[in-house]
Scaffold this active site. Structure first.
Site, mmCIF file in Angstrom:
data_model
loop_
_atom_site.group_PDB
_atom_site.id
_atom_site.type_symbol
_atom_site.label_atom_id
_atom_site.label_comp_id
_atom_site.label_asym_id
_atom_site.label_seq_id
_atom_site.Cartn_x
_atom_site.Cartn_y
_atom_site.Cartn_z
ATOM 1 N N ARG A 227 -9.001 -4.760 -1.708
ATOM 2 C CA ARG A 227 -8.333 -3.795 -2.575
ATOM 3 C C ARG A 227 -8.466 -2.397 -1.985
ATOM 4 O O ARG A 227 -9.485 -2.068 -1.377
ATOM 5 C CB ARG A 227 -8.922 -3.825 -3.985
ATOM 6 N N HIS A 275 0.555 -4.840 1.855
ATOM 7 C CA HIS A 275 -0.085 -5.770 0.911
ATOM 8 C C HIS A 275 0.530 -7.170 1.017
ATOM 9 O O HIS A 275 0.986 -7.760 0.032
ATOM 10 C CB HIS A 275 0.032 -5.252 -0.528
#
EC number: 1.1.1.79
Length: 312
Positions: A227, A275
């Site tokens: 993250r 991502h």
């Protein structure tokens, strides 16, 4: 059996049809605001509070490997999900394989010094560089869950020294395990490559900061697959500029999409992907969810349930 589905970007109709085929006895519907009709299971990603609040559900499935978006909303709105309702995540529905591909390809990229040769190419400079030696190229995995285990397995094939760090000690063959904050410095001290696969919890936010980066060997590399909130981006940029960190491969960021004005875009020692290190594979996810629901209906023990207190 009734199943409600909500995802802001997925092809909802595909999912509903696939779930109906996989669980023929289920009535599957797309949830919309105002739908308060009872349901047994909810399949969600970034769900609105009203979707889950007050429901007597048998389980909720997060349609990804992380559950931080649900847990953070639950902190602000504890009424969203009853404490008795189990929360599941997609523990490994093809994501482990994707993480393996991503991690191995980037580690080999650094090990063979392709990043350095790219910089030389940009200035039309021809110069063979000294090779790195495997025994000095220790790889550390920060976070030793299911995905961390998969990545470690794939890297063992290449005979790199491996170590992992997590809250509790692991017993992975061929991997040196470190546990707890008191062993973090020792873990970092030999990591030429640091691969971040930590869960997103209050304890891990901002963990990759100046203090942590200073404990790495000079010229280390960072691969962030977890993250964006784990990394203090200004501290990473400072470490890159000083040479403490030689290169960073970043798939996740504090703000996504990464703003055009971010200095990370233009840094010569940073590589960015949007991502995509491990995305949800719909067919494998449907298979996992259908099997897990069948086990729950039989009262069997299942894997992948989230410990809400720990955050993963």
């Amino acid at each position: 059996m009734d199943i409600i589905f909500y995802h802001p970007t997925f092809d909802t109709q595909w999912w509903i049809e696939a779930l109906r085929k996989a669980i023929p006895q289920a009535r599957v519907r797309a949830w919309k605001s105002g739908d308060n009709v009872s349901a047994d299971y909810a399949l969600v990603w970034h769900p609105p509070v009203e979707m889950l609040a007050g429901r007597d559900l048998k389980a909720v499935f997060a349609l990804g490997a992380g559950v931080d978006s649900i847990l953070s909303k639950l902190q602000a709105h504890p009424e969203m999900l009853k404490p008795s309702v189990p929360l599941f995540r997609l523990e490994d529905t093809g994501m482990g394989e994707q993480m393996q591909e991503y991690a191995v390809s980037q580690v080999l990229h650094w090990f063979r010094r392709f990043d350095d040769y790219r910089i030389q190419q940009n200035s039309s400079h021809w110069q063979p560089l000294p090779e790195y030696h495997r025994e000095d190229f220790t790889i550390g995995i920060l976070g030793a869950g299911v995905l961390g285990s998969k990545v470690a397995q794939s890297l063992q094939t290449w005979r790199f020294p491996l170590r992992c760090w997590s809250r509790t000690r692991k017993s992975w063959p061929g991997v040196q395990s470190f546990a707890g904050r008191e062993e973090l410095s020792a873990f970092l001290s030999q990591c030429r490559v640091l691969i971040n696969l930590l869960p997103n919890t209050p304890e891990t936010v901002g963990i990759i900061n100046q203090q942590l980066l200073e404990k790495l060997p000079d010229g280390a590399y960072l691969l962030n697959l977890a993250r964006g909130v784990h990394v203090v981006e200004d501290d990473l940029l400072a470490a890159l500029d000083s040479g403490k960190v030689k290169g960073a491969m970043l798939d996740v960021f504090n703000r996504e999409p990464l703003p055009p004005e971010s200095p990370l875009w233009q840094h010569p020692r940073v590589t960015i992907t949007p991502h995509v290190a491990a995305i949800t594979r719909p067919a494998e996810a449907v298979d996992y969810i259908s099997r897990t629901i069948a086990q729950l209906e039989k009262g069997e023990r299942v894997c992948g349930q989230v410990d809400r207190a720990r955050g993963y």
